[in-house]
Design a protein around this motif. Sequence first.
Motif, PDB file in Angstrom:
ATOM      1  N   UNK A 181     -16.811  54.974 -18.312  1.00  0.00           N
ATOM      2  CA  UNK A 181     -17.999  55.133 -19.326  1.00  0.00           C
ATOM      3  C   UNK A 181     -17.950  56.687 -19.690  1.00  0.00           C
ATOM      4  N   UNK A 182     -18.195  57.438 -18.566  1.00  0.00           N
ATOM      5  CA  UNK A 182     -18.421  58.896 -19.022  1.00  0.00           C
ATOM      6  C   UNK A 182     -17.305  59.619 -19.658  1.00  0.00           C
ATOM      7  N   UNK A 183     -16.075  59.307 -19.425  1.00  0.00           N
ATOM      8  CA  UNK A 183     -14.937  59.565 -19.985  1.00  0.00           C
ATOM      9  C   UNK A 183     -14.882  59.274 -21.636  1.00  0.00           C
ATOM     10  N   UNK A 184     -15.354  58.023 -21.765  1.00  0.00           N
ATOM     11  CA  UNK A 184     -15.308  57.515 -23.039  1.00  0.00           C
ATOM     12  C   UNK A 184     -16.315  58.377 -23.732  1.00  0.00           C
ATOM     13  N   UNK A 185     -17.623  58.531 -23.396  1.00  0.00           N
ATOM     14  CA  UNK A 185     -18.593  59.266 -24.164  1.00  0.00           C
ATOM     15  C   UNK A 185     -18.132  60.612 -24.309  1.00  0.00           C
ATOM     16  N   UNK A 239     -26.146  62.448 -36.867  1.00  0.00           N
ATOM     17  CA  UNK A 239     -27.106  61.413 -36.174  1.00  0.00           C
ATOM     18  C   UNK A 239     -26.441  60.733 -35.026  1.00  0.00           C
ATOM     19  N   UNK A 240     -25.169  60.395 -35.455  1.00  0.00           N
ATOM     20  CA  UNK A 240     -24.216  59.663 -34.725  1.00  0.00           C
ATOM     21  C   UNK A 240     -23.890  60.357 -33.222  1.00  0.00           C
ATOM     22  N   UNK A 241     -23.732  61.789 -33.690  1.00  0.00           N
ATOM     23  CA  UNK A 241     -23.349  62.625 -32.534  1.00  0.00           C
ATOM     24  C   UNK A 241     -24.618  62.799 -31.650  1.00  0.00           C
ATOM     25  N   UNK A 242     -25.604  62.909 -32.405  1.00  0.00           N
ATOM     26  CA  UNK A 242     -26.889  63.347 -31.312  1.00  0.00           C
ATOM     27  C   UNK A 242     -27.259  62.058 -30.861  1.00  0.00           C
ATOM     28  N   UNK A 243     -27.140  60.772 -31.491  1.00  0.00           N
ATOM     29  CA  UNK A 243     -27.311  59.606 -30.692  1.00  0.00           C
ATOM     30  C   UNK A 243     -26.340  59.443 -29.456  1.00  0.00           C
ATOM     31  N   UNK A 244     -25.065  59.842 -29.622  1.00  0.00           N
ATOM     32  CA  UNK A 244     -24.169  59.858 -28.491  1.00  0.00           C
ATOM     33  C   UNK A 244     -24.545  60.750 -27.269  1.00  0.00           C
ATOM     34  N   UNK A 255     -20.074  50.679 -27.757  1.00  0.00           N
ATOM     35  CA  UNK A 255     -21.145  50.781 -27.154  1.00  0.00           C
ATOM     36  C   UNK A 255     -21.964  49.639 -26.273  1.00  0.00           C
ATOM     37  N   UNK A 256     -22.160  48.692 -27.329  1.00  0.00           N
ATOM     38  CA  UNK A 256     -22.572  47.155 -26.735  1.00  0.00           C
ATOM     39  C   UNK A 256     -21.892  46.732 -25.466  1.00  0.00           C
ATOM     40  N   UNK A 257     -20.440  46.957 -25.380  1.00  0.00           N
ATOM     41  CA  UNK A 257     -19.902  46.397 -24.230  1.00  0.00           C
ATOM     42  C   UNK A 257     -19.290  47.558 -23.359  1.00  0.00           C
ATOM     43  N   UNK A 270     -11.490  46.343 -21.722  1.00  0.00           N
ATOM     44  CA  UNK A 270     -11.824  47.643 -21.160  1.00  0.00           C
ATOM     45  C   UNK A 270     -10.770  48.933 -21.997  1.00  0.00           C
ATOM     46  N   UNK A 271      -9.512  48.180 -22.145  1.00  0.00           N
ATOM     47  CA  UNK A 271      -8.531  48.874 -22.814  1.00  0.00           C
ATOM     48  C   UNK A 271      -8.878  49.179 -24.282  1.00  0.00           C
ATOM     49  N   UNK A 272      -9.372  47.911 -24.888  1.00  0.00           N
ATOM     50  CA  UNK A 272      -9.811  48.065 -26.101  1.00  0.00           C
ATOM     51  C   UNK A 272     -10.902  49.211 -26.498  1.00  0.00           C
ATOM     52  N   UNK A 273     -11.796  49.289 -25.770  1.00  0.00           N
ATOM     53  CA  UNK A 273     -13.002  50.364 -25.743  1.00  0.00           C
ATOM     54  C   UNK A 273     -12.284  51.830 -25.665  1.00  0.00           C
TER      55      UNK A 273
END
Lengths: 196, 196
Positions: free
Chosen positions: B118-122, B164-169, B107-109, A84-87
């Motif tokens: 998850x929301x914070x990361x995105x 494209x990366x931004x759009x995807x995110x 993203x995979x993990x 989690x930290x890594x992400x």
Amino acid sequence: MRQLTELEGVCLGIVSRLASCTAYGVRSELLASPSSSWRASAGSIYPLLTRLEGEGLVSAHEDKNDGRGRRLLRPSAKGKKWLRKWIIAGADKEHVSQISDPVRSRMFFLGTLAKREQKQYLDDVIVLMESFVEEARENLNSDAVAENLYTTLGSLGALKLNETRLEWLKQVREKLFSPNQSRSASSLKQSRSVSS
Amino acid sequence: MRQLTELEGVCLGIVSRLASCTAYGVRSELLASPSSSWRASAGSIYPLLTRLEGEGLVSAHEDKNDGRGRRLLRPSAKGKKWLRKWIIAGADKEHVSQISDPVRSRMFFLGTLAKREQKQYLDDVIVLMESFVEEARENLNSDAVAENLYTTLGSLGALKLNETRLEWLKQVREKLFSPNQSRSASSLKQSRSVSS
DNA sequence: CGATGCATGTAAGCTGTTACATGATTGC
DNA sequence: GCAATCATGTAACAGCTTACATGCATCG
């Protein structure tokens, strides 16, 4: 608490996702993924997982009756925390901007080639990109990927990225080799601002 | 005739493009480029260019009157030939598929994180991507890039890729955090096939 | 019973990084 | 005159690769 490297993070992630897997399984996973830049050599994966085990991030279960000497890996609570930290630590400028593309690198110096060599290079790369994109599309539709939402989202990103790269390469070819189009740099900038 | 590494090819390309430059100049070029994945450390660039000089790919002109001991580099005919070979050798499957993206890797993990993490990361990554894309847009419009067509085409590729990366995110964020949208994997696949 | 795949690992090497070290020039 | 930039390099290390080495299991 040291920072995990990219490959360490990904391997720990794979171990976490798979219920129970061997180091060999982690390798296979990496090798099977078309969107992975790693060769996933035995010389990197085995020492890496041994290291993670030594740090208590994964636990290994050895079965004495198993003739192959299989070591089944599982993430520890500590390992999950580190993952989690890594992400989260990946949400910085370095990680966001750090994407390398050998095709783009070469584009900057394409002018070094003779015109017909430039055409040849672009044609070759476009053919390769097309089959690569097709492969990614099939990969996304296969059940193996679809069983996990985040895996699907990741693969979707890879597909979109490569679709854009292909589109860009075709646009470059058109700009350089279609005589009925303007070749100036400013015309490119104008066409770009429309899409934004 | 050995194969040039990626960084060697790029450095040789920079020396070829610039009329006359120092090793320091090659470094600056790499450091200034937002679409470069290299740190361009002195520890890599100086030994690298010394190596290329030793192999007769670049020639160095030393001015004894220059107090700084500047060594002005120029590509040799052999160097230009090797650069062309390097570009053309890049038109294979390995180079086309070999693009790494730390954001996609994570993203995979992403499922490992709690929903609000998850929301914070995105959110964090999207903010960073937005300013990065804006930077790339400005970079493309600056005169420094526009003076060379191939540099413009390369930078355009970087911009398109990151758009494209931004759009995807943003799409991922919507899929995961908009309750009025379907969250199933199959809905993603359907929406994707429209764009193809 | 032999080929292919599963499974583990090591040794040497390549490529790049960080951190250090030194000195000249230019602009304020 | 002094800070920032130009300019060159080295030593130690990190991280991954190639190539090698070994042996069991499974399927035809």
